[in-house]
Write a protein that holds these residues in place. Structure first.
Motif, mmCIF file in Angstrom:
data_model
loop_
_atom_site.group_PDB
_atom_site.id
_atom_site.type_symbol
_atom_site.label_atom_id
_atom_site.label_comp_id
_atom_site.label_asym_id
_atom_site.label_seq_id
_atom_site.Cartn_x
_atom_site.Cartn_y
_atom_site.Cartn_z
ATOM 1 N N LEU A 136 0.869 -1.170 0.000
ATOM 2 C CA LEU A 136 0.000 0.000 0.000
ATOM 3 C C LEU A 136 0.910 1.225 0.000
ATOM 4 O O LEU A 136 1.907 1.261 0.708
ATOM 5 N N PHE A 137 0.562 2.194 -0.808
ATOM 6 C CA PHE A 137 1.368 3.404 -0.888
ATOM 7 C C PHE A 137 0.559 4.575 -0.376
ATOM 8 O O PHE A 137 -0.655 4.642 -0.554
ATOM 9 N N ALA A 138 1.235 5.502 0.287
ATOM 10 C CA ALA A 138 0.576 6.689 0.833
ATOM 11 C C ALA A 138 1.510 7.877 0.675
ATOM 12 O O ALA A 138 2.693 7.725 0.370
ATOM 13 N N ALA A 139 0.944 9.060 0.911
ATOM 14 C CA ALA A 139 1.758 10.276 0.852
ATOM 15 C C ALA A 139 2.416 10.478 2.202
ATOM 16 O O ALA A 139 1.767 10.424 3.248
ATOM 17 N N GLY A 140 3.709 10.715 2.179
ATOM 18 C CA GLY A 140 4.440 10.971 3.417
ATOM 19 C C GLY A 140 4.302 12.428 3.821
ATOM 20 O O GLY A 140 3.683 13.246 3.126
ATOM 21 N N PRO A 141 4.863 12.810 4.970
ATOM 22 C CA PRO A 141 4.746 14.167 5.496
ATOM 23 C C PRO A 141 5.290 15.243 4.555
ATOM 24 O O PRO A 141 4.784 16.357 4.507
ATOM 25 N N ALA A 142 6.295 14.885 3.765
ATOM 26 C CA ALA A 142 6.886 15.861 2.853
ATOM 27 C C ALA A 142 6.255 15.785 1.466
ATOM 28 O O ALA A 142 6.743 16.410 0.529
ATOM 29 N N GLY A 143 5.191 15.015 1.328
ATOM 30 C CA GLY A 143 4.535 14.881 0.034
ATOM 31 C C GLY A 143 5.116 13.778 -0.814
ATOM 32 O O GLY A 143 4.688 13.560 -1.943
ATOM 33 N N ASP A 144 6.093 13.049 -0.283
ATOM 34 C CA ASP A 144 6.690 11.953 -1.033
ATOM 35 C C ASP A 144 5.827 10.697 -0.897
ATOM 36 O O ASP A 144 4.966 10.615 -0.039
ATOM 37 N N ILE A 145 6.057 9.733 -1.743
ATOM 38 C CA ILE A 145 5.292 8.490 -1.701
ATOM 39 C C ILE A 145 6.051 7.502 -0.837
ATOM 40 O O ILE A 145 7.250 7.277 -1.023
ATOM 41 N N VAL A 146 5.330 6.902 0.128
ATOM 42 C CA VAL A 146 5.943 5.924 1.020
ATOM 43 C C VAL A 146 5.154 4.618 0.944
ATOM 44 O O VAL A 146 3.953 4.620 0.708
ATOM 45 N N SER A 147 5.846 3.514 1.126
ATOM 46 C CA SER A 147 5.212 2.200 1.150
ATOM 47 C C SER A 147 4.787 1.901 2.570
ATOM 48 O O SER A 147 5.555 2.091 3.509
ATOM 49 N N VAL A 148 3.552 1.434 2.712
ATOM 50 C CA VAL A 148 3.015 1.124 4.035
ATOM 51 C C VAL A 148 2.624 -0.348 4.026
ATOM 52 O O VAL A 148 1.910 -0.795 3.125
ATOM 53 N N PRO A 149 3.088 -1.127 4.999
ATOM 54 C CA PRO A 149 2.709 -2.536 5.036
ATOM 55 C C PRO A 149 1.198 -2.693 5.170
ATOM 56 O O PRO A 149 0.558 -1.966 5.913
ATOM 57 N N MET A 150 0.632 -3.660 4.459
ATOM 58 C CA MET A 150 -0.803 -3.902 4.515
ATOM 59 C C MET A 150 -1.179 -4.428 5.898
ATOM 60 O O MET A 150 -0.461 -5.197 6.496
ATOM 61 N N GLY A 151 -2.345 -3.976 6.388
ATOM 62 C CA GLY A 151 -2.875 -4.491 7.637
ATOM 63 C C GLY A 151 -2.242 -3.913 8.878
ATOM 64 O O GLY A 151 -2.558 -4.322 9.972
ATOM 65 N N ARG A 152 -1.347 -2.983 8.728
ATOM 66 C CA ARG A 152 -0.713 -2.372 9.899
ATOM 67 C C ARG A 152 -1.098 -0.901 9.953
ATOM 68 O O ARG A 152 -1.120 -0.219 8.943
ATOM 69 N N PRO A 153 -1.368 -0.409 11.136
ATOM 70 C CA PRO A 153 -1.714 1.013 11.245
ATOM 71 C C PRO A 153 -0.476 1.871 10.999
ATOM 72 O O PRO A 153 0.647 1.415 11.142
ATOM 73 N N PHE A 154 -0.750 3.096 10.630
ATOM 74 C CA PHE A 154 0.360 4.030 10.424
ATOM 75 C C PHE A 154 1.057 4.258 11.748
ATOM 76 O O PHE A 154 0.422 4.450 12.782
ATOM 77 N N SER A 155 2.358 4.262 11.730
ATOM 78 C CA SER A 155 3.096 4.468 12.980
ATOM 79 C C SER A 155 3.200 5.948 13.304
ATOM 80 O O SER A 155 3.408 6.319 14.445
ATOM 81 N N ASN A 156 3.037 6.798 12.320
ATOM 82 C CA ASN A 156 3.140 8.228 12.541
ATOM 83 C C ASN A 156 1.825 8.871 12.084
ATOM 84 O O ASN A 156 1.546 8.909 10.891
ATOM 85 N N PRO A 157 1.022 9.355 13.035
ATOM 86 C CA PRO A 157 -0.275 9.918 12.651
ATOM 87 C C PRO A 157 -0.166 11.060 11.644
ATOM 88 O O PRO A 157 -1.085 11.295 10.882
ATOM 89 N N SER A 158 0.959 11.776 11.621
ATOM 90 C CA SER A 158 1.076 12.897 10.695
ATOM 91 C C SER A 158 1.206 12.425 9.250
ATOM 92 O O SER A 158 1.129 13.226 8.337
ATOM 93 N N SER A 159 1.401 11.127 9.036
ATOM 94 C CA SER A 159 1.545 10.630 7.671
ATOM 95 C C SER A 159 0.243 10.051 7.131
ATOM 96 O O SER A 159 0.229 9.483 6.058
ATOM 97 N N GLU A 160 -0.844 10.190 7.892
ATOM 98 C CA GLU A 160 -2.118 9.654 7.425
ATOM 99 C C GLU A 160 -2.631 10.464 6.249
ATOM 100 O O GLU A 160 -2.442 11.669 6.163
ATOM 101 N N LEU A 161 -3.297 9.783 5.367
ATOM 102 C CA LEU A 161 -3.875 10.406 4.189
ATOM 103 C C LEU A 161 -5.357 10.621 4.459
ATOM 104 O O LEU A 161 -6.065 9.702 4.851
ATOM 105 N N VAL A 162 -5.784 11.844 4.283
ATOM 106 C CA VAL A 162 -7.192 12.176 4.509
ATOM 107 C C VAL A 162 -7.773 12.604 3.178
ATOM 108 O O VAL A 162 -7.219 13.445 2.486
#
Length: 148
Positions: A113-139
């Motif tokens: 799963l890919f999401a936007a990181g805090p700096a606007g970059d694309i980061v890979s997020v393991p499936m089924g695991r919550p984000f470890s850093n709330p500021s990196s959540e995608l809304v």
């Protein structure tokens, strides 16, 4: 002390040892080499070095000649075909292993799963695991429809 292990194709036996292991005279091995029946590896000084596979072939030459009555030309063709089959099986095993590796890599990519990181970059997020850093959540924001 354990006996050292080596690959079937490792050229380790000198002609006298290979002849003894194959149950033949060294001159017979030289003749088979000249005829192209069993071609051992050569050292830089041109000495012959036989592998375990070469010795198996020497035994097969002897069996075909003595027990089956096949002439040397026929034996040469049989060995050529057996060598071709051996090489094709080895190549097939390589292709199958490449395909298994590729399939595993594709399966891994499908589970990412890919999401936007805090700096606007694309980061890979393991499936089924919550984000470890709330500021990196995608809304995702969807405006409500305005009624007139």
């Amino acid at each position: 002390m354990s006996v050292p292990r080596f690959a079937e194709s490792a050229a380790v036996f000198v002609i006298s040892v290979a002849a003894e292991l194959a149950g033949m005279h060294p001159q017979t091995l030289r003749q088979y080499d000249r005829l192209g029946l069993v071609s051992p590896h050569r050292t830089p000084g041109r000495g012959r070095r036989y592998s375990a596979r070469d010795i198996e072939q020497l035994r097969e030459v002897q069996r075909l000649s003595q027990e089956e009555g096949v002439n040397l030309a026929g034996i040469k063709r049989i060995l050529e075909l057996e060598n071709e089959v051996h090489e094709l099986r080895a190549r097939l095993a390589e292709v199958e292993e490449d395909r298994r590796r590729s399939s595993r890599a594709e399966a891994t990519m499908r589970r990412r799963l890919f999401a936007a990181g805090p700096a606007g970059d694309i980061v890979s997020v393991p499936m089924g695991r919550p984000f470890s850093n709330p500021s990196s959540e995608l809304v995702v924001w969807r405006p409500t429809q305005v009624r007139s």
